[in-house]
Design a protein around this motif. Structure first.
Motif, PDB file in Angstrom:
ATOM      1  N   ASP A 128      -6.710   4.830 -12.431  1.00 50.77           N
ATOM      2  CA  ASP A 128      -8.102   4.742 -12.903  1.00 50.77           C
ATOM      3  C   ASP A 128      -8.517   5.957 -13.721  1.00 50.77           C
ATOM      4  O   ASP A 128      -9.716   6.216 -13.869  1.00 50.77           O
ATOM      5  CB  ASP A 128      -9.060   4.553 -11.717  1.00 50.77           C
ATOM      6  N   ASN A 129      -7.536   6.726 -14.227  1.00 49.10           N
ATOM      7  CA  ASN A 129      -7.923   7.939 -14.953  1.00 49.10           C
ATOM      8  C   ASN A 129      -6.900   8.285 -16.020  1.00 49.10           C
ATOM      9  O   ASN A 129      -5.749   7.835 -15.984  1.00 49.10           O
ATOM     10  CB  ASN A 129      -8.100   9.110 -13.969  1.00 49.10           C
ATOM     11  N   SER A 167       0.814  -1.222   0.000  1.00 46.75           N
ATOM     12  CA  SER A 167       0.000   0.000   0.000  1.00 46.75           C
ATOM     13  C   SER A 167       0.843   1.265   0.000  1.00 46.75           C
ATOM     14  O   SER A 167       0.299   2.364  -0.037  1.00 46.75           O
ATOM     15  CB  SER A 167      -0.930   0.005   1.219  1.00 46.75           C
ATOM     16  N   VAL A 183      -2.352   1.262  -4.717  1.00 44.69           N
ATOM     17  CA  VAL A 183      -3.013   2.545  -4.456  1.00 44.69           C
ATOM     18  C   VAL A 183      -2.768   3.395  -5.696  1.00 44.69           C
ATOM     19  O   VAL A 183      -1.629   3.448  -6.183  1.00 44.69           O
ATOM     20  CB  VAL A 183      -2.435   3.240  -3.207  1.00 44.69           C
ATOM     21  N   GLY A 184      -3.789   4.044  -6.201  1.00 46.90           N
ATOM     22  CA  GLY A 184      -3.681   4.822  -7.431  1.00 46.90           C
ATOM     23  C   GLY A 184      -2.436   5.706  -7.435  1.00 46.90           C
ATOM     24  O   GLY A 184      -2.192   6.469  -6.499  1.00 46.90           O
ATOM     25  N   ILE A 185      -1.670   5.600  -8.496  1.00 44.79           N
ATOM     26  CA  ILE A 185      -0.372   6.284  -8.548  1.00 44.79           C
ATOM     27  C   ILE A 185      -0.572   7.803  -8.672  1.00 44.79           C
ATOM     28  O   ILE A 185      -1.537   8.272  -9.276  1.00 44.79           O
ATOM     29  CB  ILE A 185       0.475   5.751  -9.729  1.00 44.79           C
ATOM     30  N   THR A 186       0.342   8.565  -8.070  1.00 46.13           N
ATOM     31  CA  THR A 186       0.397  10.012  -8.278  1.00 46.13           C
ATOM     32  C   THR A 186       1.711  10.330  -8.981  1.00 46.13           C
ATOM     33  O   THR A 186       2.702   9.603  -8.811  1.00 46.13           O
ATOM     34  CB  THR A 186       0.338  10.778  -6.944  1.00 46.13           C
ATOM     35  N   SER A 237     -12.621   4.163  -5.633  1.00 44.93           N
ATOM     36  CA  SER A 237     -11.907   4.509  -6.864  1.00 44.93           C
ATOM     37  C   SER A 237     -12.276   3.536  -7.967  1.00 44.93           C
ATOM     38  O   SER A 237     -12.945   2.538  -7.739  1.00 44.93           O
ATOM     39  CB  SER A 237     -10.395   4.456  -6.624  1.00 44.93           C
ATOM     40  N   GLY A 238     -11.798   3.840  -9.183  1.00 50.38           N
ATOM     41  CA  GLY A 238     -11.929   2.885 -10.269  1.00 50.38           C
ATOM     42  C   GLY A 238     -12.806   3.351 -11.409  1.00 50.38           C
ATOM     43  O   GLY A 238     -13.698   4.182 -11.247  1.00 50.38           O
ATOM     44  N   ALA A 276      -3.509  10.318 -14.983  1.00 47.84           N
ATOM     45  CA  ALA A 276      -2.449   9.472 -14.426  1.00 47.84           C
ATOM     46  C   ALA A 276      -1.842   8.600 -15.523  1.00 47.84           C
ATOM     47  O   ALA A 276      -0.623   8.393 -15.562  1.00 47.84           O
ATOM     48  CB  ALA A 276      -2.997   8.617 -13.291  1.00 47.84           C
TER      49      ALA A 276
END
Lengths: 379, 379
Positions: B110-111, B65, B85-88, B142-143, B114
């Motif tokens: 999910d976007n 995580s 966890v969604g990457i930044t 998310s997603g 990114a």
């Protein structure tokens, strides 16, 4: 080398030293005005660097909440340390060890069993452990009730057994639930009276009662008179937080601590901004939930630290924060694109800081990182 | 050397390895029965020693995580790591660095923003980063919603830019709120269908979709069929906790983690037992507050780990736990004298373990300390 918040990986703990220094100066002024010593509680910061600012560059008296704090601050040169959580027998060897190394550590207790254990350990170790008797001023948690004959029984047990009765102390934990400045000021007087009366009882029975100690950030902030009190313990004022702002002990602009987070996605139909600052970074503390203004898991600011009206962390998972505006009405994808940095003001500074191993230092309104201070945790 | 819980300073984190091993074996059996790989989530344990048990002594695929977990487990020999966890964008340099060192790290998003950032970084660094597209199976957080054309847009952006589309993943976070086994089993099917359908969409458009990943401890426990799924991620099952027991995913007797605390005082008129295990040691998690049985800040056991009926941590301050019986009726001073040891079962294992830097190991029903395993925290 990292020199800007924009270069950091998130989440990260950010400390505004301008705000912190102003908070410290204000509390020190207040204590000078009341003619009483400040024994700052370093459980909030758990940092030698912050403690140095708290004691004006020297190594004055401090309060700790764990023996690990006592160890760490003693190693940093602090000697006069009060461990202000009721002692348990399994910690007495550690207390004696620290005292033998030269730490002037004192402890607290509120019952005859603990007094007997301390007296026995003092005799057995030939190390007379100084004890403050905890007084219950507000029914919040622990302490001997004012007027309870137990007070003299404990004093007798301690002195007979070779421990040292150092005085009395109390903590007005209920002040956190006060709903007005007037109520906090009244609580400060209740707190003062509880220990001063108990000290009188002890003195009347022939016991020395050198230390008369009170403490909580709210009562310290609004106390009008501390006659008979020798010292004040307070901790959270160094950083302040949303819980303190919620009871008018500080303004939101005084809060020195924040968690830097990045936007990682959205749920635009729900007005959600998803960040990488979940409850692991913010803590699970929901201290504002019962206050007039519920700030969720924290209030969002821009990267320079300016609050964004009505944008709060409305929910949190382990490594995800869900931010939303109280009343919607924003194009969150446009205003808060992926990668945008935000700073989240904490509900409770002690709880949030505890989730991190260092402070990133900034000046007010700036994103330049001026330095880094380590902090410790655990027992 | 400390050899018994009776010799420890409190609070301290205790891990019953018999219970842990049984929990691991049960989940491994379940996955074998469903013919699907287990990619354990090591965010719960953050311990190399626990992870070794999870992967049967080898170094199999794991889920993390934080990138700190990726660093730590890579250093311990794990290579196949999913950072779930969604990457930044500010973490991409770190991802590339780890991959260049030989870590087979994959990430999720999910976007489109990114995806563009990852594609750009892949091109710029010549390090093709493998990505799973996160699918939103339950509106939890998310997603990409199943059926949303965004799925193909992201796939196109990734592949055009030189990243690697590895497949799809989802997490049925809402399964924690299910109120029956039947509801959890239904949620497992929703979770399965969401990713399998999305994988079909991608395959239909000519994209490779090697990994089809689902995961949550409740759905993993009650899934009846995982056709089309290649791997399951789950973490909290390794220790279990009161939240999981509250939704019948485990029994209270399966909970392997507890916090050892000492009685430090009482408020006999209120039936309160005060201990040195506050929310700093237990965490602020109140995950059972909305369940059928609210366990406060945790359920008390004796020092051997046997639950004491109806004795819960009804309130907590920073370093103080307030324990009381749900319906009173006990002479708490006599039954729980100062110094008595108790073990508190946690609401949420991830949150409680995070407050500690090591596990003290015991066998079921014993107070002998068999060893100590370090754990890390932070980012």
């Amino acid at each position: 080398m990292t020199t800007s918040l924009h270069d950091l990986e998130t989440p990260a703990l950010v400390l505004d030293t301008d705000r912190m220094d102003a908070n410290i100066a204000r509390m020190q002024d207040k204590m000078r005005g009341l003619d009483v010593a400040l024994r700052p509680h370093v459980k909030t910061c758990k940092s030698r660097d912050v403690a140095l600012r708290l004691s004006g560059g020297g190594q004055g008296p401090i309060t700790v909440s764990t023996l690990k704090e006592a160890e760490q601050f003693f190693a940093a040169g602090y000697k006069d340390i009060l461990y202000a959580v009721g002692i348990t027998p399994n910690k007495l060897d550690h207390v004696v060890r620290l005292r033998r190394e030269g730490c002037e550590l004192s402890i607290i207790l509120d019952n005859a069993e603990a007094a007997r254990a301390v007296a026995e350990k003092s005799t057995e170790s030939r190390e007379a452990v100084p004890v403050l008797i905890e007084i219950d001023c507000d029914g919040h948690r622990s302490g001997v009730k004012p007027g309870d004959p137990l007070l003299l029984e404990i004093a007798k047990t301690l002195e007979k057994g070779g421990a040292v009765l150092g005085g009395v102390m109390t903590h007005a934990g209920e002040s956190y639930n006060c709903r007005s400045v007037e109520a906090i000021a009244a609580m400060a007087e209740v707190e003062r009276k509880a220990v001063v009366d108990s000290a009188d009882v002890l003195a009347g029975a022939g016991y020395d009662c050198t230390t008369v100690s009170v403490g909580s950030t709210p009562t310290a902030t609004y106390a009008r008179d501390l006659a008979g009190v020798t010292e004040v313990r307070a901790g959270v004022f160094v950083f302040f937080d949303l819980v303190m702002a919620g009871i008018a002990v500080c303004s939101i602009d005084d809060i020195a601590l924040s968690v830097l987070v990045s936007v990682l996605g959205h749920q635009p139909d729900r007005g959600w901004i998803i960040t990488d600052g979940g409850w692991m970074a913010l803590s699970r503390d929901r201290g504002t939930a019962k206050q007039k203004v519920d700030q969720g898991y924290g209030l969002a600011c821009d990267v320079e630290g300016r609050p964004i009206a009505d944008l709060i962390v409305s929910d949190a998972n382990q490594e995800h924060g869900i931010l939303s505006f109280r009343n919607g009405g924003h194009d969150v994808m446009r205003e808060f694109p992926v990668g945008k940095l935000l700073r989240i003001l904490p509900n409770h500074a002690c709880a949030t800081a505890a989730q991190h191993d260092r402070y990133r230092l900034v000046r007010r309104g700036s994103t330049t990182i001026e330095g880094e201070w380590p902090r410790f945790s655990g027992w």
